[in-house]
Design an enzyme around this catalytic site. Structure first.
Site, PDB file in Angstrom:
ATOM      1  N   HIS A 143       0.818  -1.227   0.000  1.00  0.00           N
ATOM      2  CA  HIS A 143       0.000   0.000   0.000  1.00  0.00           C
ATOM      3  C   HIS A 143       0.847   1.270   0.000  1.00  0.00           C
ATOM      4  CE1 HIS A 143       0.403  -0.384   4.490  1.00  0.00           C
ATOM      5  NE2 HIS A 143       0.447   0.932   4.413  1.00  0.00           N
ATOM      6  N   SER A 178       4.601   2.824   7.811  1.00  0.00           N
ATOM      7  CA  SER A 178       4.292   1.622   7.035  1.00  0.00           C
ATOM      8  C   SER A 178       5.488   1.176   6.196  1.00  0.00           C
ATOM      9  CB  SER A 178       3.103   1.875   6.109  1.00  0.00           C
ATOM     10  OG  SER A 178       1.924   2.032   6.835  1.00  0.00           O
ATOM     11  N   ASP A 228       0.586  -8.009   1.869  1.00  0.00           N
ATOM     12  CA  ASP A 228       0.852  -6.564   1.816  1.00  0.00           C
ATOM     13  C   ASP A 228       2.357  -6.267   1.845  1.00  0.00           C
ATOM     14  OD1 ASP A 228       0.323  -3.906   1.568  1.00  0.00           O
ATOM     15  OD2 ASP A 228      -0.430  -3.610   3.598  1.00  0.00           O
TER      16      ASP A 228
END
Length: 420
Positions: A148, A257, A178
Site C-alpha cells: 500500500h 508503514s 501486503d
C-alpha cells in the site's frame, strides 16, 4: 534485700568505659560492611565505562544472540552489536536503544511516490502520492516495504540517510501479505547498510521491540514498546486477511508503514503495516507482518516477481444469503464451488461444482449452483473470500490440504492437493 552503692568516681569510670566500648564496636562494624561490599562488587564485576555494556551483553541468552538463518540468498552486512561510548552516562536500557539505532537507522529509507491523476477534461497529470518507509535488505539495493506504500505509483523515489535520493522500480508485490520488494541501483563504490531478518516464531508477549520509520515524513524516527499480542488475524486495506500479525504498543503512525520492527539485537522480526485508530494516529495498537511470513514472500518476489502459492483448481464464488436462499442451502457463509477444472486435482479429490446455471449480479455473469460450499481449510473457518485466500496464503503448489465442504446439508471432508 541488699542494695549496692557506688562512689561518684566509680560511676564516671564506668560511663567512660561504656563509651569507649561503643566506639570500638561501631568502627569494627563499619570496616566489616565495607569489606563485604568490596567482595560483592568483585564477584558481580559491576564496573563503569565500557565494561558495563559488555556485562549487559554477556547476560543475554544464547538464543537471543543466535543469527536467524532466513535461507535467503541476500548480500547483507554481518550482524554485530555497536559498543556505545561513555556508557556511564546511560542506563542499560538507553545504551541498548542507542546501539540498535546506530546499527539499523542507516538501512531505513524514506519512500515517496508520484501517481497519475486526471483533471475535469480527463487529461492526465502527475501529483504526489503516498509516503512510507522501507528496509534495505540487500547491498544490491533491494528494499522491503508494504504494497500500500507503492500502490498505483507511476514513480517511486527512495531517500537514504545522507539525503541522497534515487528512483526505484517494483520487483514484485503480494497483496495477500501486503509486502513488496522495490530496487534502486546504488552508485559504484557505495556500501549500503542492511537489516537482517530475525526469528519471529519465538517471540513472546512482553518482549521489547523497536520501530524505526518516517512518521509524518520525520525521517528515521525511533520508538520503543513491547509485543502486545501474537497471532492476530487482521484485514488490511486491500480486504485481505493477514494471519499471525504481531501486535505492538510501539508508536506507529502514518509514514511508518513498511519500516522495520526490530528486536534488541537489531534484527527485523516484523514489518510495520497498520494501526487501529479512530483518529488516524497512534493509539498504541499497531500491527506488523511477522518476519516468518516476510522471508517466504521475499524469496519468491525476488526470484519470480510474485509469490508461488498453491490453489484449489476450481471457480469459487462468495456465498451470501441471497444465493443460499435461491439454491436452497442451509448455510449462508463460505465459498461456493461454481465449477471445477476437468481432470484437475480438485475433481480427483471429489470436489463437486454446480450443475444449474444462474445469473449473478448482471445478465452477463453466470454461475453454477448446486455445488459444494467450502467452510473450512485445515481447520481454519472459511466464511468469505478473504478467509479462503488467507487459509491458503502459506501453501505451496503440491501441498495437501484438508477441506471441509457442505454438501446435501452434511459435512464432507476431502484431501485436496493444491495446484500452481
Amino acid at each position: 534485700m541488699c542494695m549496692r552503692l557506688y562512689s561518684r568516681s566509680q560511676i564516671v569510670k564506668i560511663v567512660v568505659a561504656a563509651c569507649l566500648l561503643t566506639v570500638c564496636v561501631t568502627v569494627a562494624l563499619v570496616k566489616l560492611i565495607d569489606r563485604k561490599a568490596i567482595e560483592k562488587n568483585s564477584q558481580t564485576e559491576v564496573v563503569t565505562g565500557e565494561d558495563e555494556i559488555i556485562k549487559a551483553d554477556e547476560s543475554s541468552s544464547d538464543k537471543d544472540l543466535v543469527q536467524f538463518d532466513s535461507g535467503l540468498n541476500l548480500e547483507v552486512n554481518p550482524s554485530s552489536v555497536i559498543t556505545v561510548s561513555n556508557t556511564a552516562s546511560y542506563t542499560q536500557d538507553e545504551a541498548q536503544n542507542i546501539s540498535v539505532y546506530q546499527l539499523c537507522n542507516e538501512a531505513v529509507v524514506n519512500i515517496n511516490t508520484k501517481v497519475v491523476a486526471y483533471d475535469w477534461f480527463l487529461d492526465p497529470y502527475v501529483q504526489d502520492g503516498g509516503s512510507g518507509s522501507g528496509s534495505i535488505i540487500d547491498k544490491r539495493g533491494y528494499i522491503l516495504t508494504n504494497v500500500h506504500v507503492i500502490q498505483d505509483a507511476s514513480k517511486i523515489y527512495v531517500s537514504l540517510f545522507d539525503g541522497t535520493q534515487y528512483e526505484a522500480e517494483v520487483v514484485g508485490q503480494d497483496l495477500d501479505s501486503d509486502l513488496a520488494i522495490i530496487k534502486f541501483t546504488p552508485p559504484a563504490g557505495m556500501e549500503l547498510k542492511t537489516i537482517s531478518f530475525g526469528d519471529s516464531k519465538n517471540l513472546v508477549v512482553g518482549q521489547k521491540v523497536i520501530a524505526i520509520g518516517n512518521p509524518f515524513g520525520m525521517e528515521r524516527t525511533m520508538t520503543t514498546g513491547i509485543v502486545s499480542g501474537l497471532g492476530r488475524p487482521i484485514q488490511n486495506s486491500n480486504k485481505r486477511i493477514i494471519r499471525n500479525m504481531i501486535q505492538t504498543d510501539t508508536a506507529i503512525n502514518p509514514g511508518n508503514s513498511g519500516g522495520p520492527l526490530l528486536n534488541t539485537q537489531g534484527q527485523m522480526i516484523g514489518i510495520n503495516t497498520m494501526i487501529m485508530s479512530s483518529s488516524g494516529s497512534s493509539s498504541g495498537v499497531g500491527f506488523a507482518v511477522p518476519s516468518e511470513t516476510a522471508v517466504r514472500v521475499v524469496a519468491d518476489l525476488i526470484k519470480f516477481g510474485k509469490v508461488q502459492r498453491g490453489t484449489i483448481d476450481a471457480t469459487i464464488i462468495q456465498l451470501n444469503s441471497r444465493i443460499a436462499q435461491y439454491a436452497g442451502l442451509d448455510v449462508s457463509t463460505g465459498v461456493l464451488i461454481s465449477e471445477v477444472v476437468k481432470g484437475g486435482n480438485a475433481e480427483k479429490a471429489g470436489l463437486k461444482g454446480g450443475t444449474e446455471a444462474a445469473y449473478y449480479g448482471s445478465r452477463t455473469s453466470i454461475i453454477y449452483i448446486g455445488g459444494d460450499v467450502i467452510t473450512k481449510i485445515d481447520n481454519i473457518p472459511v466464511s468469505s473470500l478473504a478467509d479462503y485466500y488467507s487459509a491458503l496464503e502459506s501453501k505451496k503448489p503440491g501441498d495437501q490440504v484438508t477441506v471441509v465442504v457442505r454438501r446435501n446439508k452434511q459435512n464432507v471432508t476431502l484431501k485436496i492437493t493444491l495446484c500452481e
